[in-house]
Write an enzyme that holds these catalytic residues in place. Structure first.
Site: not given
Ligand SMILES: *Cc1c(COP(=O)(O)O)cnc(C)c1O
Length: 352
Positions: A41, A135, A251, A299
Site C-alpha cells: 500500500k 479501527r 528562513y 521546501m
Molecule cells: C499496513 C498493514 C500491514 C503491514 O504492517 P507493517 O507493520 O508495515 O508490517 C499488515 N496488515 C494490515 C491490515 C495493514 O494495514
C-alpha cells in the site's frame, strides 16, 4: 513538439533490490509454516509500486495488500487480481463491481460491507475481525451473524495494535482472534504484520502480512540483524559559500555562524519528505565527513556546514536513511519516513 528527456535528477533514491528480496525471504522464513505476503500500500511504502513488485514477485511473494481501490491498477500490472487484497473493503456497488471485474478480493470490514458484497453477487473475499484495535473490522461477536456466515471467506484476518511493544494487548488480541477463527470456516488465517512475526509461532497462523520490515524497517529488536536497509538517499550540492561570524542562515535566521564557516546548499527539502524536524540534529554525509544541517529546512533545500571539506557544486551528498536511526534523529516514525518520500526523487532500482 516532443519534450526531450530531462537531464539527470539532482536527487536520487537508491533501492537495493537484493536487500528487498532478502528481507522478504527472511520474513517468509521467520514466518515458519506460514507464508509471507507483502503489504505494498501507499505506493509500496513510498518506494514506487513498479520498483518493488518485480523484486517481491521474483523472491516468491504471492499475496499483496493495498488499502485503496485506486492502488489496484498499478499492482495488477504485475500480478493477477486474486493475488491482491484491498484492506479498506467494499463501501458500495461501484467498488464491488470493480472488484468483480478485476478479480481482486475485498477485505470485508463491517456488516454493511458484508451486505454490499453479498448483494453484488458474493464470491470469494477476505474478512477482517477487529480483535481490539478498534479501527477496521467486524466485531468478534458478529461472527455467527447470517450476513457473515454467508460470506465465502478466503482469509480471516485481524490486525495487532501494539505488536512493536511487549504488552498484554498482544495476547488479548490473539485470544479474540482465535475465538473468531473457531466460529468461522475460513481457508486461511492471518494476524501478524512485520512486528507480529517476531512475537513468536502463536501469532503466525497461515499467512503473514509484513510491510515495514520488507523495506528495511525494524519495529522490534528481534528483527535487528535479520533485516537489511533498502533505501539510500543522495542529493546534489547546488552552491557553496563562506560565512563570517554573525552571518545568519536560512528562513527566519534561526542559525548564525559563530566562527568562519563554509556552508553548502543541498537539493533536498521538505517537499521531498525531509521534514523540518530533520533540522535539529540531522546531518548529511560526504566522503566520510558529517555535514550537520544548519538553519531551517526549506521546501527544496537544506543548508549544511561543510567547513574543512572540499565539497563543491555538483557533488552528491548522502542522507543516511537507516530507518531506526533516522527515526530517532527526525522524530518521525519509520513508517512516516518511507511514506513521506516525495515525487522528485529519481528512484533507481539497483539489482546488485
Ligand atoms: C499496513 C498493514 C500491514 C503491514 O504492517 P507493517 O507493520 O508495515 O508490517 C499488515 N496488515 C494490515 C491490515 C495493514 O494495514
Amino acid at each position: 513538439m516532443t519534450t526531450p528527456d530531462p537531464p539527470p535528477a539532482s536527487l536520487r533514491l537508491r533501492i537495493d533490490a537484493q536487500a528487498l528480496a532478502e528481507n522478504w525471504r527472511t520474513l517468509d522464513r521467520l514466518s515458519g509454516t506460514a507464508e509471507a505476503g507483502a503489504a505494498v500500500k501507499a505506493d509500496g511504502y513510498g518506494l514506487g509500486i513498479d520498483n518493488v513488485m518485480p523484486t517481491l514477485v521474483r523472491a516468491g511473494a504471492r499475496q499483496f495488500f493495498v488499502a485503496h481501490w485506486s492502488e489496484v491498477p498499478d499492482v495488477l500490472a504485475h500480478v493477477p487480481g486474486e493475488s491482491i487484497a484491498v484492506l479498506h473493503g467494499v463501501a458500495n456497488e461501484r467498488e464491488a463491481a470493480f472488484a468483480r471485474a478485476t478479480g481482486v478480493l475485498p477485505v470485508i470490514n463491517s456488516m454493511l460491507q458484508a451486505r454490499v458484497w453479498h448483494e453484488s453477487g458474493g464470491g470469494a473475499c477476505h474478512l477482517m475481525v477487529d480483535s481490539g484495535i478498534n479501527r477496521l473490522g467486524v466485531e468478534q461477536q458478529c461472527m455467527g451473524d447470517p450476513a457473515i456466515r454467508q460470506l465465502q471467506v478466503d482469509t480471516l484476518m485481524s490486525h495487532l495494535a501494539s505488536a512493536d511493544e511487549d504488552t498484554a494487548q498482544n495476547a488479548r488480541q490473539l485470544a479474540v482472534f482465535r475465538e473468531a477463527a473457531a466460529q468461522l470456516d475460513a481457508s486461511r488465517l492471518s494476524l501478524a504484520n512485520s512486528a507480529g512475526i517476531a512475537l513468536g509461532p502463536d501469532y503466525r497462523f497461515d499467512l503473514t502480512r509484513p510491510g515495514l520490515a520488507l523495506y528495511g524497517g525494524i519495529p522490534r529488536g528481534e528483527l535487528a540483524g535479520h533485516i537489511r536497509p533498502v533505501v539510500q538517499i543522495e542529493a546534489a550540492v547546488l552552491q557553496v559559500r563562506d560565512l563570517s561570524p554573525g552571518d545568519p542562515v536560512g528562513y527566519n535566521a534561526i542559525w548564525h555562524a559563530d566562527k568562519p564557516t563554509r556552508a553548502a546548499t543541498i537539493s533536498i527539502g521538505y517537499a521531498d519528505g525531509i521534514l523540518r524536524s530533520w533540522g535539529s540534529g540531522g546531518a548529511l554525509q560526504h566522503d566520510g565527513a558529517t555535514l550537520p544541517i544548519i538553519g531551517r529546512v526549506s521546501m527544496d533545500m537544506v543548508i549544511v556546514d561543510c567547513t574543512g571539506t572540499v565539497l563543491a557544486e555538483g557533488d552528491f551528498c548522502n542522507l543516511s536513511y537507516a530507518l531506526p536511526q533516522a527515526s530517532r534523529i527526525s522524530g518521525l516514525s519509520q513508517y512516516e519516513l518511507l511514506t513521506v518520500l516525495g515525487q522528485r526523487f529519481q528512484r533507481v532500482v539497483e539489482q546488485d
